[in-house]
Design an enzyme around this catalytic site. Sequence first.
Site, PDB file in Angstrom:
ATOM      1  N   ASP A 176     -12.647  11.968  85.592  1.00  0.00           N
ATOM      2  CA  ASP A 176     -12.537  11.339  84.285  1.00  0.00           C
ATOM      3  C   ASP A 176     -11.108  10.904  83.924  1.00  0.00           C
ATOM      4  O   ASP A 176     -10.883   9.776  83.481  1.00  0.00           O
ATOM      5  CB  ASP A 176     -12.950  12.429  83.279  1.00  0.00           C
ATOM      6  CG  ASP A 176     -13.796  11.860  82.203  1.00  0.00           C
ATOM      7  OD1 ASP A 176     -14.366  10.791  82.425  1.00  0.00           O
ATOM      8  OD2 ASP A 176     -13.875  12.501  81.131  1.00  0.00           O
TER       9      ASP A 176
ATOM     10  N   ASP B 251     -17.212  18.411  89.375  1.00  0.00           N
ATOM     11  CA  ASP B 251     -17.800  18.778  88.076  1.00  0.00           C
ATOM     12  C   ASP B 251     -19.044  17.969  87.714  1.00  0.00           C
ATOM     13  O   ASP B 251     -19.785  18.357  86.820  1.00  0.00           O
ATOM     14  CB  ASP B 251     -16.761  18.597  86.954  1.00  0.00           C
ATOM     15  CG  ASP B 251     -15.492  19.380  87.220  1.00  0.00           C
ATOM     16  OD1 ASP B 251     -15.564  20.384  87.952  1.00  0.00           O
ATOM     17  OD2 ASP B 251     -14.420  18.981  86.716  1.00  0.00           O
TER      18      ASP B 251
ATOM     19  N   ALA C 288     -30.468  32.779  89.994  1.00  0.00           N
ATOM     20  CA  ALA C 288     -29.737  33.691  89.095  1.00  0.00           C
ATOM     21  C   ALA C 288     -30.643  34.115  87.941  1.00  0.00           C
ATOM     22  O   ALA C 288     -31.578  33.394  87.579  1.00  0.00           O
ATOM     23  CB  ALA C 288     -28.500  32.981  88.553  1.00  0.00           C
TER      24      ALA C 288
HETATM   25  P1  ADP Z   1      -9.267  14.186  87.065  1.00  0.00           P
HETATM   26  O1  ADP Z   1      -9.107  12.787  87.507  1.00  0.00           O
HETATM   27  O2  ADP Z   1      -9.760  15.071  88.160  1.00  0.00           O
HETATM   28  O3  ADP Z   1     -10.066  14.281  85.776  1.00  0.00           O
HETATM   29  P2  ADP Z   1      -6.799  14.667  85.556  1.00  0.00           P
HETATM   30  O4  ADP Z   1      -7.492  14.687  84.226  1.00  0.00           O
HETATM   31  O5  ADP Z   1      -5.776  15.705  85.792  1.00  0.00           O
HETATM   32  O6  ADP Z   1      -7.816  14.785  86.775  1.00  0.00           O
HETATM   33  O7  ADP Z   1      -6.147  13.231  85.732  1.00  0.00           O
HETATM   34  C1  ADP Z   1      -5.423  12.895  86.900  1.00  0.00           C
HETATM   35  C2  ADP Z   1      -4.276  12.000  86.544  1.00  0.00           C
HETATM   36  O8  ADP Z   1      -4.790  10.812  85.924  1.00  0.00           O
HETATM   37  C3  ADP Z   1      -3.294  12.561  85.531  1.00  0.00           C
HETATM   38  O9  ADP Z   1      -2.330  13.394  86.117  1.00  0.00           O
HETATM   39  C4  ADP Z   1      -2.658  11.298  84.999  1.00  0.00           C
HETATM   40  O10 ADP Z   1      -1.690  10.789  85.890  1.00  0.00           O
HETATM   41  C5  ADP Z   1      -3.852  10.335  84.968  1.00  0.00           C
HETATM   42  N1  ADP Z   1      -4.448  10.382  83.618  1.00  0.00           N
HETATM   43  C6  ADP Z   1      -5.310  11.297  83.119  1.00  0.00           C
HETATM   44  N2  ADP Z   1      -5.599  11.033  81.829  1.00  0.00           N
HETATM   45  C7  ADP Z   1      -4.880   9.946  81.495  1.00  0.00           C
HETATM   46  C8  ADP Z   1      -4.714   9.188  80.296  1.00  0.00           C
HETATM   47  N3  ADP Z   1      -5.343   9.522  79.162  1.00  0.00           N
HETATM   48  N4  ADP Z   1      -3.871   8.126  80.336  1.00  0.00           N
HETATM   49  C9  ADP Z   1      -3.235   7.781  81.474  1.00  0.00           C
HETATM   50  N5  ADP Z   1      -3.334   8.457  82.617  1.00  0.00           N
HETATM   51  C10 ADP Z   1      -4.147   9.521  82.644  1.00  0.00           C
END
Ligand code: ADP
Length: 329
Positions: A113, A138, A197
């Site tokens: 996300d 997830d 479970a």
């Molecule tokens: P995932 O992609 O697994 O949900 P994260 O939420 O940690 O993992 O997001 C990964 C990376 O994506 C963050 O470290 C950031 O660089 C970028 N990112 C996440 N949310 C935002 C946002 N609201 N705006 C800009 N970049 C974002």
Amino acid sequence: MEDLSGGISVLNAIAVMTSGGDSPGMNAAARAVVRTALYEGVKVFGIQNGYKGMLNDEIIELQRRSVSDLIQRGGTFLGTARCKEFKTEEGRRKGLDNLQKHGIEGLVIIGGDGSLTGGSLLSKMGGIPIVGLPGTIDNDVWGTDYTIGCDTAANTAVEAINKLRDTASAHKRIMVVEVMGHTSGWLAMVSGIASGAEYIIVPEVKYNIDEMCEEIVESYKKGRRYTIIVVAEGACSGVGLKNVVQEKTGIDTRVSILGHIQRGGSPTVEDRMKASQLGERAALAIISGVSNVVFGFDEGKVVSINLFDSVNNKKPLDPELVRLASVLV
Ligand code: ADP
């Protein structure tokens, strides 16, 4: 859904990256992107270490052999990272400049996300088409039934729960098993149902601990030897729950936090196949100039979802899973 196969490639060079939490099958997806693009005569770059690598110009050109011996591996050969700087407009501008410096005209982002939200903001700045693939254990990306890695993670959790049941039964214990899932209960629900479970606690469903504990006490009086309580990390902490259950039941209760083991491991056939299908579709779409879509699955078929809709909506837990659990668990 629009048929993107056989489209004429309008881009000359694309890039692929993995970002955020890694998930088994990311390699299979990236491999499919690389091989499809090369098959179509399009240059492919790999951005290493997520948005951090994009900002630090960790960008390499990939060949067919760069993705050999990869489909069976967990993790991500490109590396992944979290990057605060990318959340600023200045950071994203720096990233875009680096992409343009290499002549990259389209980007496939494989991530959860957060990563897809980052991609949507990059897209809004203009300059480069973006296609996303949902990569997270997830299974919480809106618009798709499936995310890359969720099947392997569920299998890993089920295997662990099978083992925990053996030892719980030997000692007449209650075993609380905390599984990942961030704010979603999907992984807990599926691994709980599939492992048989006794209780599944997820953030999306209200539960009554007092009632559960009374039931458990009664069942042990009748000779029950074990109870498995699967709890999603987004619902409450496994340790906290274990303490409450131990106190309320007076039965020896242990907790097992499965943790990052759920992220690793060789992807299942389902994850390899689905990741490969998604990777191919993403590559064909991006090279034919499509932008702002996420590819996912709906009832077993690949579908495209609007990127902004995907990141602006929260995926609910499938009510069919909740219903099934209420009957079987
Ligand atoms: P995932 O992609 O697994 O949900 P994260 O939420 O940690 O993992 O997001 C990964 C990376 O994506 C963050 O470290 C950031 O660089 C970028 N990112 C996440 N949310 C935002 C946002 N609201 N705006 C800009 N970049 C974002």
